[in-house]
Enzyme design. Structure first.
Site, PDB file in Angstrom:
ATOM      1  N   HIS A  20      40.621  40.874  36.609  1.00  0.00           N
ATOM      2  CA  HIS A  20      40.695  42.186  37.275  1.00  0.00           C
ATOM      3  C   HIS A  20      40.782  43.300  36.221  1.00  0.00           C
ATOM      4  CE1 HIS A  20      43.006  39.863  40.634  1.00  0.00           C
ATOM      5  NE2 HIS A  20      41.808  40.116  41.123  1.00  0.00           N
ATOM      6  N   LYS A  31      47.871  37.222  55.775  1.00  0.00           N
ATOM      7  CA  LYS A  31      48.023  36.518  54.501  1.00  0.00           C
ATOM      8  C   LYS A  31      49.437  36.712  53.983  1.00  0.00           C
ATOM      9  CE  LYS A  31      45.080  36.616  50.574  1.00  0.00           C
ATOM     10  NZ  LYS A  31      43.956  37.310  49.910  1.00  0.00           N
ATOM     11  N   ARG A  46      31.631  36.874  39.682  1.00  0.00           N
ATOM     12  CA  ARG A  46      31.865  35.733  38.801  1.00  0.00           C
ATOM     13  C   ARG A  46      30.754  34.702  38.922  1.00  0.00           C
ATOM     14  NH1 ARG A  46      37.834  35.275  41.142  1.00  0.00           N
ATOM     15  NH2 ARG A  46      36.632  36.227  42.816  1.00  0.00           N
ATOM     16  N   SER A  98      43.397  34.778  41.042  1.00  0.00           N
ATOM     17  CA  SER A  98      44.845  34.881  41.276  1.00  0.00           C
ATOM     18  C   SER A  98      45.426  33.581  41.801  1.00  0.00           C
ATOM     19  CB  SER A  98      45.139  36.001  42.282  1.00  0.00           C
ATOM     20  OG  SER A  98      44.752  37.233  41.768  1.00  0.00           O
TER      21      SER A  98
HETATM   22  P1  ADP Z   1      42.379  39.088  44.864  1.00  0.00           P
HETATM   23  O1  ADP Z   1      42.967  40.241  44.181  1.00  0.00           O
HETATM   24  O2  ADP Z   1      42.999  38.719  46.148  1.00  0.00           O
HETATM   25  O3  ADP Z   1      42.150  37.910  43.924  1.00  0.00           O
HETATM   26  P2  ADP Z   1      39.630  39.217  45.022  1.00  0.00           P
HETATM   27  O4  ADP Z   1      39.508  37.777  44.644  1.00  0.00           O
HETATM   28  O5  ADP Z   1      38.751  39.737  46.127  1.00  0.00           O
HETATM   29  O6  ADP Z   1      41.050  39.599  45.385  1.00  0.00           O
HETATM   30  O7  ADP Z   1      39.428  40.091  43.722  1.00  0.00           O
HETATM   31  C1  ADP Z   1      39.282  41.465  43.788  1.00  0.00           C
HETATM   32  C2  ADP Z   1      38.088  41.832  42.947  1.00  0.00           C
HETATM   33  O8  ADP Z   1      38.313  41.396  41.631  1.00  0.00           O
HETATM   34  C3  ADP Z   1      36.784  41.182  43.398  1.00  0.00           C
HETATM   35  O9  ADP Z   1      35.730  42.084  43.208  1.00  0.00           O
HETATM   36  C4  ADP Z   1      36.637  40.035  42.471  1.00  0.00           C
HETATM   37  O10 ADP Z   1      35.281  39.700  42.258  1.00  0.00           O
HETATM   38  C5  ADP Z   1      37.236  40.617  41.211  1.00  0.00           C
HETATM   39  N1  ADP Z   1      37.718  39.558  40.365  1.00  0.00           N
HETATM   40  C6  ADP Z   1      38.667  38.637  40.649  1.00  0.00           C
HETATM   41  N2  ADP Z   1      38.827  37.788  39.610  1.00  0.00           N
HETATM   42  C7  ADP Z   1      37.945  38.171  38.665  1.00  0.00           C
HETATM   43  C8  ADP Z   1      37.584  37.677  37.370  1.00  0.00           C
HETATM   44  N3  ADP Z   1      38.172  36.606  36.861  1.00  0.00           N
HETATM   45  N4  ADP Z   1      36.646  38.346  36.694  1.00  0.00           N
HETATM   46  C9  ADP Z   1      36.055  39.431  37.230  1.00  0.00           C
HETATM   47  N5  ADP Z   1      36.314  39.922  38.452  1.00  0.00           N
HETATM   48  C10 ADP Z   1      37.241  39.318  39.153  1.00  0.00           C
END
Ligand code: ADP
Length: 154
Positions: free
Chosen positions: A18, A42, A91, A129
């Site tokens: 993120h 959730k 990803r 996450s």
């Molecule tokens: P969460 O915060 O619940 O994990 P998401 O999985 O939807 O929510 O992630 C939020 C955003 O962050 C999405 O656009 C996702 O593609 C991006 N994201 C999550 N993990 C990564 C990562 N490892 N690399 C790049 N972007 C990521």
């Protein structure tokens, strides 16, 4: 018109993946709102206050990055805050398929919005996450996977 993007997610917890996407997007937008979605279906792992606090710590020196929470439709939140872009990270091809339908439906519901994708850097492709939560639950050290600015005690 200012270019305002929202970056929606649950950030439970924020990962280096993120962090990387948001920091790389900073030069592209006048403002980025990190939008923590509150989903009643959730169950949270970390309390919302903790997640907000971590995000503030990570982006303390980025004046164009704000942190907000929202519930309901992402496009309604975009309208409320005047955002014209939704930022997402890609990803894998599975992410692409998932994001394509959400992005197209969001555009149909709110034609003024566009979704902007940044490709994940290779070292973060496997990171999410849920894996970080599993590491914590099982007594591992999450430090290599979460931003350096935060300390998660486990
Ligand atoms: P969460 O915060 O619940 O994990 P998401 O999985 O939807 O929510 O992630 C939020 C955003 O962050 C999405 O656009 C996702 O593609 C991006 N994201 C999550 N993990 C990564 C990562 N490892 N690399 C790049 N972007 C990521």
């Amino acid at each position: 018109m200012d270019k305002i993007a929202i970056f929606p997610g649950s950030f439970d917890p924020i990962t280096r993946g993120h962090e990387s996407i948001i920091k790389r997007a900073v030069p592209l937008f006048d403002k980025i709102i990190i939008a923590i979605g509150e989903n009643i279906q959730k169950e949270d792992f970390f309390p919302i206050e903790t997640r907000i606090d971590w995000l503030h710590k990570v982006f303390i020196s980025y004046s164009s990055v704000e942190i907000m929470t929202y519930s309901g439709l992402t496009v309604d939140f975009c309208k409320k805050v005047g955002a014209n872009y939704i930022l997402r990270g890609l990803r894998t091809s599975a992410d692409f398929e998932f994001e394509r339908s959400i992005g197209q439906i969001n555009k149909q519901m709110y034609p003024e919005i566009d979704t902007v994708f940044l490709l994940t850097t290779p070292e973060y492709t496997a990171l999410n996450s849920s894996i970080v939560r599993d590491i914590i639950i099982n007594g591992g050290d999450p430090a290599p996977f979460v931003p350096e600015a935060i300390k998660i005690t486990h």
